[in-house]
Design a protein around this motif. Sequence first.
Motif, mmCIF file in Angstrom:
data_model
loop_
_atom_site.group_PDB
_atom_site.id
_atom_site.type_symbol
_atom_site.label_atom_id
_atom_site.label_comp_id
_atom_site.label_asym_id
_atom_site.label_seq_id
_atom_site.Cartn_x
_atom_site.Cartn_y
_atom_site.Cartn_z
ATOM 1 N N PRO A 96 6.801 14.103 -15.003
ATOM 2 C CA PRO A 96 5.980 14.267 -16.198
ATOM 3 C C PRO A 96 5.177 12.997 -16.459
ATOM 4 C CG PRO A 96 8.276 14.777 -16.649
ATOM 5 C CD PRO A 96 8.227 14.151 -15.308
ATOM 6 N N GLY A 97 4.085 13.158 -17.161
ATOM 7 C CA GLY A 97 3.336 11.996 -17.615
ATOM 8 C C GLY A 97 2.051 11.776 -16.845
ATOM 9 N N ILE A 98 1.279 10.831 -17.352
ATOM 10 C CA ILE A 98 0.001 10.484 -16.767
ATOM 11 C C ILE A 98 0.264 9.603 -15.547
ATOM 12 C CG2 ILE A 98 -2.247 9.480 -17.330
ATOM 13 C CD1 ILE A 98 -1.323 11.649 -19.305
ATOM 14 N N ILE A 99 -0.412 9.887 -14.433
ATOM 15 C CA ILE A 99 -0.137 9.153 -13.197
ATOM 16 C C ILE A 99 -0.372 7.648 -13.357
ATOM 17 C CG2 ILE A 99 -0.839 8.887 -10.775
ATOM 18 C CD1 ILE A 99 -1.346 11.941 -10.805
ATOM 19 N N ALA A 100 -1.425 7.288 -14.071
ATOM 20 C CA ALA A 100 -1.723 5.867 -14.283
ATOM 21 C C ALA A 100 -0.550 5.158 -14.969
ATOM 22 C CB ALA A 100 -2.983 5.719 -15.130
ATOM 23 N N VAL A 101 0.017 5.840 -15.958
ATOM 24 C CA VAL A 101 1.139 5.247 -16.695
ATOM 25 C C VAL A 101 2.369 5.159 -15.804
ATOM 26 C CG1 VAL A 101 2.730 5.647 -18.612
ATOM 27 C CG2 VAL A 101 0.282 5.994 -18.929
ATOM 28 N N GLU A 112 0.832 -1.208 0.000
ATOM 29 C CA GLU A 112 0.000 0.000 0.000
ATOM 30 C C GLU A 112 0.864 1.255 0.000
ATOM 31 O OE1 GLU A 112 -4.289 0.899 1.177
ATOM 32 O OE2 GLU A 112 -3.286 -0.995 0.940
ATOM 33 N N GLU A 113 1.935 1.228 0.840
ATOM 34 C CA GLU A 113 2.817 2.400 0.967
ATOM 35 C C GLU A 113 3.479 2.717 -0.364
ATOM 36 O OE1 GLU A 113 2.885 -0.063 3.398
ATOM 37 O OE2 GLU A 113 1.600 1.246 4.606
ATOM 38 N N GLU A 114 3.923 1.681 -1.054
ATOM 39 C CA GLU A 114 4.591 1.909 -2.338
ATOM 40 C C GLU A 114 3.655 2.578 -3.333
ATOM 41 O OE1 GLU A 114 7.862 -1.022 -3.884
ATOM 42 O OE2 GLU A 114 6.362 -2.167 -2.767
ATOM 43 N N ILE A 115 2.377 2.152 -3.326
ATOM 44 C CA ILE A 115 1.386 2.759 -4.231
ATOM 45 C C ILE A 115 1.222 4.245 -3.907
ATOM 46 C CG2 ILE A 115 -1.064 2.809 -4.854
ATOM 47 C CD1 ILE A 115 -0.204 0.355 -5.987
ATOM 48 N N LEU A 116 1.137 4.555 -2.605
ATOM 49 C CA LEU A 116 0.960 5.968 -2.217
ATOM 50 C C LEU A 116 2.198 6.798 -2.560
ATOM 51 C CD1 LEU A 116 -1.019 5.575 1.109
ATOM 52 C CD2 LEU A 116 -1.864 6.328 -1.116
ATOM 53 N N ASP A 117 3.384 6.215 -2.337
ATOM 54 C CA ASP A 117 4.629 6.890 -2.743
ATOM 55 C C ASP A 117 4.607 7.183 -4.232
ATOM 56 O OD1 ASP A 117 5.657 6.930 -0.272
ATOM 57 O OD2 ASP A 117 7.164 5.358 -0.584
ATOM 58 N N MET A 118 4.130 6.197 -4.977
ATOM 59 C CA MET A 118 4.077 6.308 -6.428
ATOM 60 C C MET A 118 3.158 7.454 -6.838
ATOM 61 S SD MET A 118 5.685 4.989 -8.619
ATOM 62 C CE MET A 118 5.562 6.091 -10.008
ATOM 63 N N TYR A 119 2.082 7.635 -6.087
ATOM 64 C CA TYR A 119 1.179 8.750 -6.382
ATOM 65 C C TYR A 119 1.871 10.078 -6.145
ATOM 66 C CZ TYR A 119 -3.104 6.705 -7.870
ATOM 67 O OH TYR A 119 -4.045 6.100 -8.635
ATOM 68 N N ALA A 120 2.649 10.129 -5.037
ATOM 69 C CA ALA A 120 3.391 11.358 -4.740
ATOM 70 C C ALA A 120 4.382 11.641 -5.859
ATOM 71 C CB ALA A 120 4.111 11.226 -3.415
ATOM 72 N N ILE A 121 5.090 10.602 -6.303
ATOM 73 C CA ILE A 121 6.049 10.788 -7.398
ATOM 74 C C ILE A 121 5.312 11.165 -8.674
ATOM 75 C CG2 ILE A 121 7.724 9.602 -8.872
ATOM 76 C CD1 ILE A 121 8.589 8.003 -6.420
ATOM 77 N N GLY A 122 4.162 10.506 -8.904
ATOM 78 C CA GLY A 122 3.371 10.786 -10.100
ATOM 79 C C GLY A 122 2.934 12.231 -10.195
ATOM 80 N N GLN A 123 2.692 12.853 -9.014
ATOM 81 C CA GLN A 123 2.293 14.257 -8.995
ATOM 82 C C GLN A 123 3.425 15.155 -9.465
ATOM 83 O OE1 GLN A 123 -0.632 15.539 -8.182
ATOM 84 N NE2 GLN A 123 -1.640 13.702 -7.451
ATOM 85 N N CYS A 124 4.649 14.722 -9.265
ATOM 86 C CA CYS A 124 5.755 15.621 -9.588
ATOM 87 C C CYS A 124 6.736 15.035 -10.604
ATOM 88 C CB CYS A 124 6.468 16.100 -8.325
ATOM 89 S SG CYS A 124 6.958 14.822 -7.208
#
Lengths: 184, 183
Positions: B58-63, B44-56
């Motif tokens: 480039p690119g679509i967060i899903a990708v 779960e933590e890795e997914i949330l970290d990934m969202y934080a990284i996805g916010q900052c």
Amino acid sequence: MIYLTLAIEFFKIGLFSIGGGMATLPFLMDLTTRYDWYTASVLANMVAISESTPGPVGINMATYAGYNAAGVPGAIVATLSLTAPALIIIVIIARFLENFSENPTVKAVFYGIRPTVAALIGYAVWELLKIALISTAGGTTRIDYTSLLICLGAFGLLQVKQLKKLHPLVWIAAGAVIGIVFRM
Amino acid sequence: MNIRKLGELYVSFFKIGGLTFGGGLAMLPMLQREIVTDRKWCTEEEILDMYAIGQCTPGIIAVNTATYVGYKQAGFVGGIFATLGVVSPSIIIICLVASILKSFINMPAVVHALAGIRVVVCALMLNTVFTMAKKGIVDKLGGVLFAGGFILACFTPVPTAMIIVLAGVIGVCAKKFGGRKDA
């Protein structure tokens, strides 16, 4: 060669659209001024359809733009080009950078970028608003007050807490019904 | 290379892409179920970290998330398969819808419906801009950047990418020389 142009344009969009799918919108708007792939008014339809079909909005919009430019092959080229920069960057981050989002420089960069991305999307929405609210019927340019009222009404309703959580699809369906009822 | 793992990555992310509307945060529940609970590919933590990284990044967060999970599971090729999985449903569905819409686009009912939809989409997008501005503008400089970005985009031919790079540079300079605390 349209595929090469598509690839370059969408790679660039993938590289610079930061903060999620809607961040691609100002770039897609920008393309309407440089190519005849689709018009700004078609872009408004593309946004609506991308919001109401499954899949990430940013990917849907890129696929749609590519399709309008050069059919199914165009759709595939645009989508893959859009994802390529992210693929490269994420692999680098996953491999080399620990706590990337906690890095002070990264934070400083995004401290500057976040309000700017909001402004750029704001600009794209402004362009869409002009198309949706200004009527050119009968050769005269005037504000369409029915549309303006509906837009303000919908925006007002969106501020209501209980309605905020409704899926965009519900709003879009309501828009379709209103459009047919008022013969917009 | 583990072919079965690549197939699993493609199928899992195909499901996630095909069953989520809206992308970004809307994808979180599906991701948790498929990737964390069912496949146990990450926590779960890795997914949330990934969202934080996805916010900052480039690119679509899903990708970004698909690439990250795929890479962790099966290296670079795994990243490619997961990414292809998450975008495949979009390519199929959008091409179908676009080709169907083409034959109906001149029907009066469709014209009226699309005009109504356009207006509502504007309201939805306006709402997005307000939410993003509220979150992004944390001080006076944020307000200046917002106003400046809007003016540059509206009234000058400065390319969008250039405006974003400029904003990043200003952010770094402000933190370095302005003595601002970490936001």
